[in-house]
Motif scaffolding. Sequence first.
Motif, PDB file in Angstrom:
ATOM      1  N   PRO A  15       0.818  -1.218   0.000  1.00 28.59           N
ATOM      2  CA  PRO A  15       0.000   0.000   0.000  1.00 28.59           C
ATOM      3  C   PRO A  15       0.854   1.272   0.000  1.00 28.59           C
ATOM      4  O   PRO A  15       1.969   1.285   0.524  1.00 28.59           O
ATOM      5  CB  PRO A  15      -0.802  -0.094   1.293  1.00 28.59           C
ATOM      6  CG  PRO A  15      -0.677  -1.494   1.755  1.00 28.59           C
ATOM      7  CD  PRO A  15       0.569  -2.048   1.161  1.00 28.59           C
ATOM      8  N   GLU A  16       0.312   2.317  -0.579  1.00 24.79           N
ATOM      9  CA  GLU A  16       1.023   3.594  -0.646  1.00 24.79           C
ATOM     10  C   GLU A  16       1.463   4.062   0.742  1.00 24.79           C
ATOM     11  O   GLU A  16       2.523   4.647   0.901  1.00 24.79           O
ATOM     12  CB  GLU A  16       0.129   4.640  -1.309  1.00 24.79           C
ATOM     13  CG  GLU A  16       0.818   5.929  -1.611  1.00 24.79           C
ATOM     14  CD  GLU A  16      -0.039   6.874  -2.434  1.00 24.79           C
ATOM     15  OE1 GLU A  16       0.556   7.803  -2.990  1.00 24.79           O
ATOM     16  OE2 GLU A  16      -1.259   6.689  -2.514  1.00 24.79           O
ATOM     17  N   GLU A  17       0.647   3.763   1.757  1.00 21.67           N
ATOM     18  CA  GLU A  17       1.020   4.145   3.122  1.00 21.67           C
ATOM     19  C   GLU A  17       2.320   3.473   3.557  1.00 21.67           C
ATOM     20  O   GLU A  17       3.143   4.076   4.219  1.00 21.67           O
ATOM     21  CB  GLU A  17      -0.097   3.782   4.098  1.00 21.67           C
ATOM     22  CG  GLU A  17      -1.283   4.691   4.007  1.00 21.67           C
ATOM     23  CD  GLU A  17      -2.147   4.607   5.242  1.00 21.67           C
ATOM     24  OE1 GLU A  17      -2.011   3.658   6.030  1.00 21.67           O
ATOM     25  OE2 GLU A  17      -2.960   5.530   5.411  1.00 21.67           O
ATOM     26  N   LEU A  74      11.277  15.498   7.537  1.00 17.97           N
ATOM     27  CA  LEU A  74      10.176  14.689   7.038  1.00 17.97           C
ATOM     28  C   LEU A  74      10.186  14.709   5.518  1.00 17.97           C
ATOM     29  O   LEU A  74      10.372  15.754   4.904  1.00 17.97           O
ATOM     30  CB  LEU A  74       8.837  15.232   7.540  1.00 17.97           C
ATOM     31  CG  LEU A  74       8.552  15.085   9.019  1.00 17.97           C
ATOM     32  CD1 LEU A  74       7.200  15.707   9.349  1.00 17.97           C
ATOM     33  CD2 LEU A  74       8.567  13.629   9.436  1.00 17.97           C
ATOM     34  N   SER A  75       9.966  13.567   4.930  1.00 18.78           N
ATOM     35  CA  SER A  75       9.882  13.504   3.469  1.00 18.78           C
ATOM     36  C   SER A  75       8.498  13.974   3.030  1.00 18.78           C
ATOM     37  O   SER A  75       7.531  13.924   3.796  1.00 18.78           O
ATOM     38  CB  SER A  75      10.129  12.077   2.990  1.00 18.78           C
ATOM     39  OG  SER A  75       9.097  11.220   3.421  1.00 18.78           O
ATOM     40  N   ALA A  76       8.415  14.407   1.796  1.00 20.33           N
ATOM     41  CA  ALA A  76       7.132  14.885   1.250  1.00 20.33           C
ATOM     42  C   ALA A  76       6.085  13.780   1.225  1.00 20.33           C
ATOM     43  O   ALA A  76       4.883  14.062   1.254  1.00 20.33           O
ATOM     44  CB  ALA A  76       7.353  15.447  -0.152  1.00 20.33           C
ATOM     45  N   SER A  77       6.519  12.536   1.216  1.00 18.83           N
ATOM     46  CA  SER A  77       5.566  11.429   1.151  1.00 18.83           C
ATOM     47  C   SER A  77       4.740  11.279   2.419  1.00 18.83           C
ATOM     48  O   SER A  77       3.792  10.507   2.457  1.00 18.83           O
ATOM     49  CB  SER A  77       6.282  10.126   0.827  1.00 18.83           C
ATOM     50  OG  SER A  77       7.188   9.788   1.842  1.00 18.83           O
ATOM     51  N   ILE A  78       5.056  12.038   3.459  1.00 16.90           N
ATOM     52  CA  ILE A  78       4.232  12.025   4.667  1.00 16.90           C
ATOM     53  C   ILE A  78       2.801  12.417   4.324  1.00 16.90           C
ATOM     54  O   ILE A  78       1.852  12.011   4.993  1.00 16.90           O
ATOM     55  CB  ILE A  78       4.836  12.937   5.788  1.00 16.90           C
ATOM     56  CG1 ILE A  78       4.205  12.617   7.142  1.00 16.90           C
ATOM     57  CG2 ILE A  78       4.660  14.400   5.463  1.00 16.90           C
ATOM     58  CD1 ILE A  78       4.782  11.421   7.821  1.00 16.90           C
ATOM     59  N   ALA A  79       2.641  13.155   3.238  1.00 13.04           N
ATOM     60  CA  ALA A  79       1.293  13.552   2.776  1.00 13.04           C
ATOM     61  C   ALA A  79       0.486  12.338   2.302  1.00 13.04           C
ATOM     62  O   ALA A  79      -0.732  12.425   2.165  1.00 13.04           O
ATOM     63  CB  ALA A  79       1.407  14.569   1.648  1.00 13.04           C
ATOM     64  N   ASN A  80       1.145  11.217   2.081  1.00 15.94           N
ATOM     65  CA  ASN A  80       0.458  10.000   1.658  1.00 15.94           C
ATOM     66  C   ASN A  80      -0.051   9.181   2.835  1.00 15.94           C
ATOM     67  O   ASN A  80      -0.353   7.995   2.685  1.00 15.94           O
ATOM     68  CB  ASN A  80       1.384   9.150   0.781  1.00 15.94           C
ATOM     69  CG  ASN A  80       1.694   9.829  -0.522  1.00 15.94           C
ATOM     70  OD1 ASN A  80       0.872  10.560  -1.058  1.00 15.94           O
ATOM     71  ND2 ASN A  80       2.883   9.609  -1.035  1.00 15.94           N
ATOM     72  N   LEU A  81      -0.139   9.829   3.987  1.00 13.78           N
ATOM     73  CA  LEU A  81      -0.724   9.217   5.185  1.00 13.78           C
ATOM     74  C   LEU A  81      -1.951  10.040   5.590  1.00 13.78           C
ATOM     75  O   LEU A  81      -1.981  10.676   6.638  1.00 13.78           O
ATOM     76  CB  LEU A  81       0.310   9.177   6.317  1.00 13.78           C
ATOM     77  CG  LEU A  81       1.568   8.372   6.034  1.00 13.78           C
ATOM     78  CD1 LEU A  81       2.620   8.622   7.106  1.00 13.78           C
ATOM     79  CD2 LEU A  81       1.244   6.895   5.913  1.00 13.78           C
ATOM     80  N   PRO A  82      -2.984  10.045   4.759  1.00 13.91           N
ATOM     81  CA  PRO A  82      -4.117  10.947   4.966  1.00 13.91           C
ATOM     82  C   PRO A  82      -4.967  10.637   6.182  1.00 13.91           C
ATOM     83  O   PRO A  82      -5.735  11.491   6.635  1.00 13.91           O
ATOM     84  CB  PRO A  82      -4.932  10.779   3.685  1.00 13.91           C
ATOM     85  CG  PRO A  82      -4.633   9.389   3.232  1.00 13.91           C
ATOM     86  CD  PRO A  82      -3.173   9.189   3.586  1.00 13.91           C
ATOM     87  N   SER A  83      -4.831   9.438   6.740  1.00 11.27           N
ATOM     88  CA  SER A  83      -5.667   9.070   7.889  1.00 11.27           C
ATOM     89  C   SER A  83      -5.033   9.399   9.236  1.00 11.27           C
ATOM     90  O   SER A  83      -5.646   9.150  10.273  1.00 11.27           O
ATOM     91  CB  SER A  83      -6.007   7.578   7.824  1.00 11.27           C
ATOM     92  OG  SER A  83      -6.762   7.304   6.670  1.00 11.27           O
ATOM     93  N   LEU A  84      -3.809   9.927   9.224  1.00  9.12           N
ATOM     94  CA  LEU A  84      -3.178  10.294  10.495  1.00  9.12           C
ATOM     95  C   LEU A  84      -4.019  11.327  11.221  1.00  9.12           C
ATOM     96  O   LEU A  84      -4.469  12.307  10.625  1.00  9.12           O
ATOM     97  CB  LEU A  84      -1.779  10.882  10.274  1.00  9.12           C
ATOM     98  CG  LEU A  84      -0.646   9.914  10.041  1.00  9.12           C
ATOM     99  CD1 LEU A  84       0.666  10.682   9.889  1.00  9.12           C
ATOM    100  CD2 LEU A  84      -0.517   8.898  11.152  1.00  9.12           C
ATOM    101  N   VAL A  85      -4.219  11.099  12.497  1.00  6.63           N
ATOM    102  CA  VAL A  85      -4.961  12.043  13.331  1.00  6.63           C
ATOM    103  C   VAL A  85      -3.961  12.957  13.996  1.00  6.63           C
ATOM    104  O   VAL A  85      -3.038  12.514  14.658  1.00  6.63           O
ATOM    105  CB  VAL A  85      -5.793  11.289  14.397  1.00  6.63           C
ATOM    106  CG1 VAL A  85      -6.520  12.265  15.289  1.00  6.63           C
ATOM    107  CG2 VAL A  85      -6.764  10.321  13.729  1.00  6.63           C
ATOM    108  N   LEU A  86      -4.122  14.246  13.767  1.00  9.81           N
ATOM    109  CA  LEU A  86      -3.194  15.229  14.332  1.00  9.81           C
ATOM    110  C   LEU A  86      -3.752  15.837  15.597  1.00  9.81           C
ATOM    111  O   LEU A  86      -4.893  16.014  15.782  1.00  9.81           O
ATOM    112  CB  LEU A  86      -2.902  16.326  13.322  1.00  9.81           C
ATOM    113  CG  LEU A  86      -2.296  15.823  12.003  1.00  9.81           C
ATOM    114  CD1 LEU A  86      -2.139  16.983  11.035  1.00  9.81           C
ATOM    115  CD2 LEU A  86      -0.963  15.168  12.253  1.00  9.81           C
TER     116      LEU A  86
END
Length: 86
Positions: A15-17, A74-86
């Motif tokens: 998976p992309e995540e 942080l790498s830009a791919s952190i944006a590929n974790l859309p379900s992270l709760v901040l």
Amino acid sequence: FISDFDLKNDLELCPEERNALNDFFESTKGNEWTTSTNWTHPYISHCNWHGITCDETSRAIELNLTSNGLSGKLSASIANLPSLVL
């Protein structure tokens, strides 16, 4: 050697995540972390990597790596974790 056999781009098997978390591991010097149990292991779900909590659909919703020796950017791919709760 079998050309084009890298499963990194197979979204069902990898998976992309998982790819985003691998990038996160690399960019924050994961090999130097205090605890990196199971991180990047090819046969263990990213939901079983140290510090990751997933929901019932195997989407990463929390990263808890407090006091774990992370460094870097942080790498830009952190944006590929859309379900992270901040």
